[in-house]
Enzyme design. Structure first.
Site, PDB file in Angstrom:
ATOM      1  N   TYR A 160       0.749  -1.317   0.013  1.00  0.00           N
ATOM      2  CA  TYR A 160       0.100  -0.061   0.105  1.00  0.00           C
ATOM      3  C   TYR A 160       0.780   1.315  -0.074  1.00  0.00           C
ATOM      4  O   TYR A 160       0.346   2.251  -0.018  1.00  0.00           O
ATOM      5  CB  TYR A 160      -0.952  -0.030   1.184  1.00  0.00           C
ATOM      6  CG  TYR A 160      -2.125  -1.022   1.341  1.00  0.00           C
ATOM      7  CD1 TYR A 160      -1.947  -2.147   1.191  1.00  0.00           C
ATOM      8  CD2 TYR A 160      -3.207  -0.401   0.948  1.00  0.00           C
ATOM      9  CE1 TYR A 160      -3.031  -3.081   0.927  1.00  0.00           C
ATOM     10  CE2 TYR A 160      -4.558  -1.161   0.826  1.00  0.00           C
ATOM     11  CZ  TYR A 160      -4.396  -2.624   0.855  1.00  0.00           C
ATOM     12  OH  TYR A 160      -5.282  -3.195   0.854  1.00  0.00           O
ATOM     13  N   LYS A 227       2.722 -13.879   6.140  1.00  0.00           N
ATOM     14  CA  LYS A 227       3.173 -14.937   4.888  1.00  0.00           C
ATOM     15  C   LYS A 227       4.570 -15.213   4.784  1.00  0.00           C
ATOM     16  O   LYS A 227       5.178 -14.920   3.712  1.00  0.00           O
ATOM     17  CB  LYS A 227       2.285 -14.457   3.623  1.00  0.00           C
ATOM     18  CG  LYS A 227       2.356 -15.341   2.530  1.00  0.00           C
ATOM     19  CD  LYS A 227       1.523 -16.442   2.577  1.00  0.00           C
ATOM     20  CE  LYS A 227       1.726 -17.480   1.527  1.00  0.00           C
ATOM     21  NZ  LYS A 227       1.098 -19.020   1.985  1.00  0.00           N
ATOM     22  N   ASP A 281      -2.570 -17.829   5.037  1.00  0.00           N
ATOM     23  CA  ASP A 281      -3.563 -18.600   4.693  1.00  0.00           C
ATOM     24  C   ASP A 281      -4.148 -19.607   5.369  1.00  0.00           C
ATOM     25  O   ASP A 281      -5.454 -19.901   5.459  1.00  0.00           O
ATOM     26  CB  ASP A 281      -2.878 -19.531   3.257  1.00  0.00           C
ATOM     27  CG  ASP A 281      -1.666 -20.061   3.658  1.00  0.00           C
ATOM     28  OD1 ASP A 281      -1.009 -19.439   4.424  1.00  0.00           O
ATOM     29  OD2 ASP A 281      -1.358 -21.288   3.159  1.00  0.00           O
ATOM     30  N   ASP A 305      -6.386  -6.327   5.263  1.00  0.00           N
ATOM     31  CA  ASP A 305      -7.430  -5.901   4.316  1.00  0.00           C
ATOM     32  C   ASP A 305      -8.299  -7.075   4.076  1.00  0.00           C
ATOM     33  O   ASP A 305      -9.395  -6.993   4.101  1.00  0.00           O
ATOM     34  CB  ASP A 305      -6.769  -5.355   3.190  1.00  0.00           C
ATOM     35  CG  ASP A 305      -7.741  -4.579   2.184  1.00  0.00           C
ATOM     36  OD1 ASP A 305      -8.927  -4.278   2.790  1.00  0.00           O
ATOM     37  OD2 ASP A 305      -7.404  -3.964   1.165  1.00  0.00           O
TER      38      ASP A 305
END
Ligand code: NAP
Length: 415
Positions: A160, A227, A281, A305
């Site tokens: 972002y 992640k 995930d 988000d």
């Protein structure tokens, strides 16, 4: 006294001030608001009416909010020929607390998101999203009442940061060339390029906010969501730096999963917060299957988000999802959803997300009783099945109300 170039602040009311890092709130604080694009005008007028009614019900004539309209998006463009005048930032800085409607952003072209620009310009680094079930709200899961988590999403960096260049641009080609020549890494020449910075300082200050929240609100765990198995030096580093904060700055109040198993025989002491981590995930699975084990969640921007919308879906969706953008000196409160342009001007959508963001704002300024008055009245209206279209379409026997009609119903239920 602050001076604005384009705006005239109200002549009534007083500014909230800051002393030793704490807000000092007068009985009649001036609170700026941005109406927003699309459905913004519908939900903002209803939200302000509901918040005013709660303050009046709770404190009588002793307290009231003095609203001050500031501008961004299409309304700012029309009035001032710019999308976000500097006065808007100045007002939020000066008055410390503001309520914001959603602002539209074009996809793949045009100007950069005004939402992201605002968060970055004001360095509103923590996006705080509580996800909690309101009894009666229709849900796609069997036990939505088990959901009670608070997401801390980093708000200023990650993908972002807005560092990106279109495919074929001279900047993208130059980056590809430099990386190829100097680092011997080959990127296909027909690629667009984006950069994902994640820094120690910004990660650590977010983790501190999450830890402070967990301690104040007596939460049981803080989970770092990343992640890092794939993006080792950004998301993996985020995980490591967050653990460092837990250990070095809050070590006396925290334990890790390893300590829990090895030193405490799996029994978490009452006075310690469990700090653990999960790959993003797997976290999507975990929040669905074992929501009761999810408490405070802290994560980089993009994970936050995605995950916050997915979590909100379990408890009624985006129409009831509040959000706050917080720094050490300011709080900007807004719904998690966008401007839903297809519903603009129809007086149709659910104002609850913005109203509940307003209750976060009331709590932020210490007006907890008024915040409680709003949440209980929303709960009552929903349990009577008097709801807007988004909830009505999932509930049997519901009475569908307009945005303002739902606001009226919430106000009727205040006591
Ligand atoms: P969106 O505005 O959040 O709308 C997506 C869908 O969510 C709507 O079509 C509607 O679903 C549902 N929804 C949204 N708000 C609702 C409400 N108050 N009550 C009931 N349902 C609601 O997302 P988008 O269509 O992707 O984005 C539209 C614009 O908003 C874009 O320009 C985007 O950049 C901007 N945006 C702004 C913010 C912000 O200001 N913070 C955040 C996100 C997006 P149904 O169609 O199923 O009825």
């Amino acid at each position: 006294m602050v001076t604005f170039k384009k705006y005239s602040p109200p002549d009534k009311g007083e500014a909230i001030t800051l002393a030793d890092g704490k807000l000092e709130v007068p009985d009649n604080p001036i609170i700026p608001f941005i109406e927003g694009d699309g459905i913004g005008p519908d939900i903002m007028s209803t939200a302000r009416r509901v918040l005013d009614a709660a303050v009046k019900t709770t404190y009588g004539n002793k307290r009231s909010i003095v609203w001050f309209e500031i501008f961004a998006g299409s309304k700012a463009l029309k009035r001032f020929e710019e999308l976000i005048p500097e006065d808007t930032f100045e007002a939020i800085r000066h008055f410390h607390v503001a309520l914001k409607g959603p602002l539209s952003t074009p996809v793949g072209k045009g100007f950069r998101s005004l939402n992201v620009t605002t968060r970055q310009t004001l360095d509103l680094y923590a996006c705080v999203r509580p996800v909690r079930y309101i009894p009666g709200v229709p849900s796609p899961v069997k036990h939505p009442e088990k959901v009670d988590m608070v997401i801390f999403r980093e708000n200023t960096e990650d993908v972002y940061a807005g560092i990106e260049w279109p495919q074929g641009s001279k900047e993208a080609l130059r980056v590809i060339e430099v990386i190829g020549d100097e680092l011997n890494v080959k990127i296909p020449e027909d690629s667009g390029i984006g950069i994902k910075p994640i820094s120690i300082r910004r990660t650590k200050r977010l983790m501190r906010k999450a830890m402070e929240y967990a301690l104040i609100h007596k939460r049981r765990s803080v989970t770092i969501v990343h992640k890092g198995n794939i993006m080792k030096y950004t998301e993996g580093a985020f995980r490591n730096w967050a653990y460092e904060v837990a250990k070095e700055e809050y070590g006396h109040r925290t334990i890790t999963a390893k300590q829990l198993a090895e030193e405490y025989d799996g029994k978490q002491p009452e006075d310690k917060i469990l700090v653990n981590d999960k790959i993003a995930d797997d976290m999507f699975r975990f929040v669905l299957m074992r929501p009761e084990e999810c408490d405070v969640l802290v994560m980089p921007n993009l994970n936050g988000d995605y995950l916050s919308d997915a979590c909100n879906a379990q408890v009624g969706g985006i129409g009831v999802a509040p959000s706050a953008n917080i720094s050490d000196t300011m709080g900007l409160f807004e719904a998690a959803h966008g401007s839903a342009p297809k519903y603009a001007g129809q007086n149709k959508v659910n104002p609850s997300a913005l109203i509940l963001s307003g209750t976060m704002m009331l709590e932020h300024i210490g007006w907890d009783e008024a915040a409680g008055c709003v949440t209980s009245a929303i709960g009552k209206a929903i349990s009577q099945k008097k709801v807007t279209y988004d909830l009505a379409r999932q509930m049997e026997g519901a009475e569908e109300l307009s945005t303002s009609g739902f606001g009226d119903e919430v106000i009727k239920n205040m006591s």
